[in-house]
Design a protein around this motif. Structure first.
Motif, PDB file in Angstrom:
ATOM      1  N   UNK A  44       0.796  -1.230   0.000  1.00  0.00           N
ATOM      2  CA  UNK A  44       0.000   0.000   0.000  1.00  0.00           C
ATOM      3  C   UNK A  44       0.825   1.275   0.000  1.00  0.00           C
ATOM      4  N   UNK A  45       2.148   1.169   0.018  1.00  0.00           N
ATOM      5  CA  UNK A  45       2.995   2.356   0.100  1.00  0.00           C
ATOM      6  C   UNK A  45       4.220   2.212  -0.804  1.00  0.00           C
ATOM      7  N   UNK A  46       4.586   3.321  -1.435  1.00  0.00           N
ATOM      8  CA  UNK A  46       5.861   3.372  -2.142  1.00  0.00           C
ATOM      9  C   UNK A  46       6.973   3.677  -1.140  1.00  0.00           C
ATOM     10  N   UNK A  47       8.125   3.073  -1.332  1.00  0.00           N
ATOM     11  CA  UNK A  47       9.262   3.349  -0.451  1.00  0.00           C
ATOM     12  C   UNK A  47      10.530   3.408  -1.292  1.00  0.00           C
ATOM     13  N   UNK A  48      11.450   4.302  -0.931  1.00  0.00           N
ATOM     14  CA  UNK A  48      12.690   4.473  -1.686  1.00  0.00           C
ATOM     15  C   UNK A  48      13.828   3.615  -1.151  1.00  0.00           C
ATOM     16  N   UNK A  49      13.767   3.276   0.137  1.00  0.00           N
ATOM     17  CA  UNK A  49      14.833   2.467   0.744  1.00  0.00           C
ATOM     18  C   UNK A  49      14.307   1.858   2.040  1.00  0.00           C
ATOM     19  N   UNK A  50      14.814   0.669   2.364  1.00  0.00           N
ATOM     20  CA  UNK A  50      14.433  -0.007   3.604  1.00  0.00           C
ATOM     21  C   UNK A  50      15.659  -0.171   4.497  1.00  0.00           C
ATOM     22  N   UNK A  51      15.540   0.284   5.734  1.00  0.00           N
ATOM     23  CA  UNK A  51      16.516  -0.005   6.786  1.00  0.00           C
ATOM     24  C   UNK A  51      15.924  -1.123   7.631  1.00  0.00           C
ATOM     25  N   UNK A  52      16.570  -2.286   7.654  1.00  0.00           N
ATOM     26  CA  UNK A  52      15.923  -3.447   8.255  1.00  0.00           C
ATOM     27  C   UNK A  52      16.859  -4.220   9.174  1.00  0.00           C
ATOM     28  N   UNK A  53      16.396  -4.456  10.379  1.00  0.00           N
ATOM     29  CA  UNK A  53      17.142  -5.280  11.324  1.00  0.00           C
ATOM     30  C   UNK A  53      17.124  -6.729  10.843  1.00  0.00           C
ATOM     31  N   UNK A  54      18.194  -7.446  11.094  1.00  0.00           N
ATOM     32  CA  UNK A  54      18.246  -8.853  10.709  1.00  0.00           C
ATOM     33  C   UNK A  54      17.370  -9.695  11.636  1.00  0.00           C
ATOM     34  N   UNK A  55      17.452  -9.443  12.937  1.00  0.00           N
ATOM     35  CA  UNK A  55      16.694 -10.222  13.923  1.00  0.00           C
ATOM     36  C   UNK A  55      15.384  -9.505  14.220  1.00  0.00           C
ATOM     37  N   UNK A  56      14.287 -10.062  13.706  1.00  0.00           N
ATOM     38  CA  UNK A  56      12.970  -9.457  13.870  1.00  0.00           C
ATOM     39  C   UNK A  56      11.973 -10.511  14.340  1.00  0.00           C
ATOM     40  N   UNK A  58       8.520 -12.510  13.990  1.00  0.00           N
ATOM     41  CA  UNK A  58       7.868 -12.895  12.739  1.00  0.00           C
ATOM     42  C   UNK A  58       8.919 -13.300  11.732  1.00  0.00           C
ATOM     43  N   UNK A  59       8.913 -12.694  10.569  1.00  0.00           N
ATOM     44  CA  UNK A  59       9.927 -12.972   9.557  1.00  0.00           C
ATOM     45  C   UNK A  59      11.189 -12.186   9.847  1.00  0.00           C
ATOM     46  N   UNK A  60      12.341 -12.854   9.762  1.00  0.00           N
ATOM     47  CA  UNK A  60      13.605 -12.161   9.995  1.00  0.00           C
ATOM     48  C   UNK A  60      14.029 -11.413   8.732  1.00  0.00           C
ATOM     49  N   UNK A  61      15.030 -10.548   8.879  1.00  0.00           N
ATOM     50  CA  UNK A  61      15.458  -9.694   7.786  1.00  0.00           C
ATOM     51  C   UNK A  61      15.978 -10.452   6.583  1.00  0.00           C
ATOM     52  N   UNK A  62      16.696 -11.552   6.796  1.00  0.00           N
ATOM     53  CA  UNK A  62      17.236 -12.318   5.668  1.00  0.00           C
ATOM     54  C   UNK A  62      16.122 -12.987   4.873  1.00  0.00           C
ATOM     55  N   UNK A  84      28.253  -9.906  13.761  1.00  0.00           N
ATOM     56  CA  UNK A  84      29.438  -9.341  13.116  1.00  0.00           C
ATOM     57  C   UNK A  84      30.211 -10.382  12.314  1.00  0.00           C
ATOM     58  N   UNK A  85      29.776 -11.659  12.365  1.00  0.00           N
ATOM     59  CA  UNK A  85      30.503 -12.687  11.636  1.00  0.00           C
ATOM     60  C   UNK A  85      30.410 -12.437  10.130  1.00  0.00           C
ATOM     61  N   UNK A  86      31.487 -12.646   9.420  1.00  0.00           N
ATOM     62  CA  UNK A  86      31.533 -12.361   7.985  1.00  0.00           C
ATOM     63  C   UNK A  86      30.496 -13.158   7.219  1.00  0.00           C
ATOM     64  N   UNK A  87      30.250 -14.419   7.606  1.00  0.00           N
ATOM     65  CA  UNK A  87      29.311 -15.254   6.867  1.00  0.00           C
ATOM     66  C   UNK A  87      27.922 -14.654   6.901  1.00  0.00           C
ATOM     67  N   UNK A  88      27.523 -14.056   8.042  1.00  0.00           N
ATOM     68  CA  UNK A  88      26.192 -13.456   8.141  1.00  0.00           C
ATOM     69  C   UNK A  88      26.086 -12.231   7.260  1.00  0.00           C
ATOM     70  N   UNK A  89      27.143 -11.420   7.215  1.00  0.00           N
ATOM     71  CA  UNK A  89      27.112 -10.213   6.396  1.00  0.00           C
ATOM     72  C   UNK A  89      27.056 -10.580   4.913  1.00  0.00           C
ATOM     73  N   UNK A  90      27.882 -11.553   4.504  1.00  0.00           N
ATOM     74  CA  UNK A  90      27.905 -11.955   3.105  1.00  0.00           C
ATOM     75  C   UNK A  90      26.581 -12.580   2.691  1.00  0.00           C
ATOM     76  N   UNK A  91      25.980 -13.357   3.591  1.00  0.00           N
ATOM     77  CA  UNK A  91      24.702 -13.993   3.277  1.00  0.00           C
ATOM     78  C   UNK A  91      23.642 -12.940   3.027  1.00  0.00           C
ATOM     79  N   UNK A  92      23.637 -11.888   3.840  1.00  0.00           N
ATOM     80  CA  UNK A  92      22.675 -10.816   3.652  1.00  0.00           C
ATOM     81  C   UNK A  92      22.818 -10.144   2.309  1.00  0.00           C
TER      82      UNK A  92
END
Length: 235
Positions: A44-56, A58-62, A84-92
């Motif tokens: 229902x809304x247009x958005x230009x960018x999303x700032x999203x936490x990974x741990x949420x 319901x559905x998580x950020x990934x 901060x683990x590299x694997x989590x950052x790369x996966x995102x």
């Protein structure tokens, strides 16, 4: 043009801090605190960018990154993560995120990253626009322009217009349109399609009051077939 940022963060203090800084820097900020609310809000809304936490909750950020990418071209996503683990950052990043910022972070850094990504996206959009005589689609930004005016379409309205514009004159059933309108494959009624078409027509009529852009085909569905311009429409 004010850019709209969606903050998906379940920690109230972090969400409030980001909202304050983004607003102070000229952005329009909106906040959700639950992952399951993202898809309905974007419908229902247009958005230009999303700032999203990974741990949420319901559905998580990934998971949301994966679903948004599968559903089409999502808005840019910056992940906020305490992992901060590299694997989590790369996966995102592999799942469609444009950037990540580790907690704790400076809100000034967040604003700077947002601006950098929006500038990059703006440059990319210049080469990813579909133009017809009547309407211009910015497929990366999910925006539609008529006579140079941003129609301010929601994500669902954009998808609805886009699929019909790609096949002018073709009649689409409501079920066919529903398949393109919703990224999360929710079950909706045909009346929901009619409601979105009505809203889309209203926005188009604000540009062309005397023209019909989207036609109803009785008992079948809808088609994109703009009527000819008259002298007033050309002004």
């Amino acid at each position: 043009m004010t850019r709209r940022i969606l903050i998906v963060e379940d920690e109230p203090k972090i969400a409030a801090l980001l909202t304050d800084y983004l607003t102070a820097n000229g952005f329009e900020a909106h906040h959700l605190d639950h992952g399951d609310r993202v898809h309905p809000w974007l419908a229902d809304h247009h958005v230009d960018l999303i700032l999203m936490d990974v741990m949420l909750p319901g559905k998580d950020g990934l998971t949301l990154c994966r679903e948004l990418l599968r559903g089409g071209q999502p808005p840019p996503i910056i992940l906020l993560t305490a992992k901060v683990e590299e694997i989590d950052r790369l996966l995102g990043l592999e799942l469609g995120a444009d950037d990540y910022i580790c907690k704790p972070f400076s809100p000034r850094e967040v604003v700077a990253r947002v601006r950098t990504i929006l500038r990059r996206v703006a440059r990319e959009h210049e080469t990813t626009r579909v133009r017809t005589q009547d309407i211009e689609l910015d497929e990366h930004g999910w925006r539609a322009f008529a006579r140079g005016q941003d129609l301010q379409l929601t994500a669902v309205e954009f998808q609805l217009l886009r699929v019909m514009m790609m096949a002018p004159g073709r009649i689409f059933s409501r079920n066919q349109l529903m398949d393109h309108m919703y990224q999360d494959h929710r079950i909706v009624s045909e009346r929901t399609v009619d409601s979105h078409v009505k809203k889309l027509r209203h926005k188009l009529s604000e540009v062309w009051p005397r023209r019909t852009i989207v036609h109803s085909v009785y008992s079948v569905g809808y088609k994109y077939e703009p009527t000819p311009l008259d002298d007033d429409d050309c002004l």
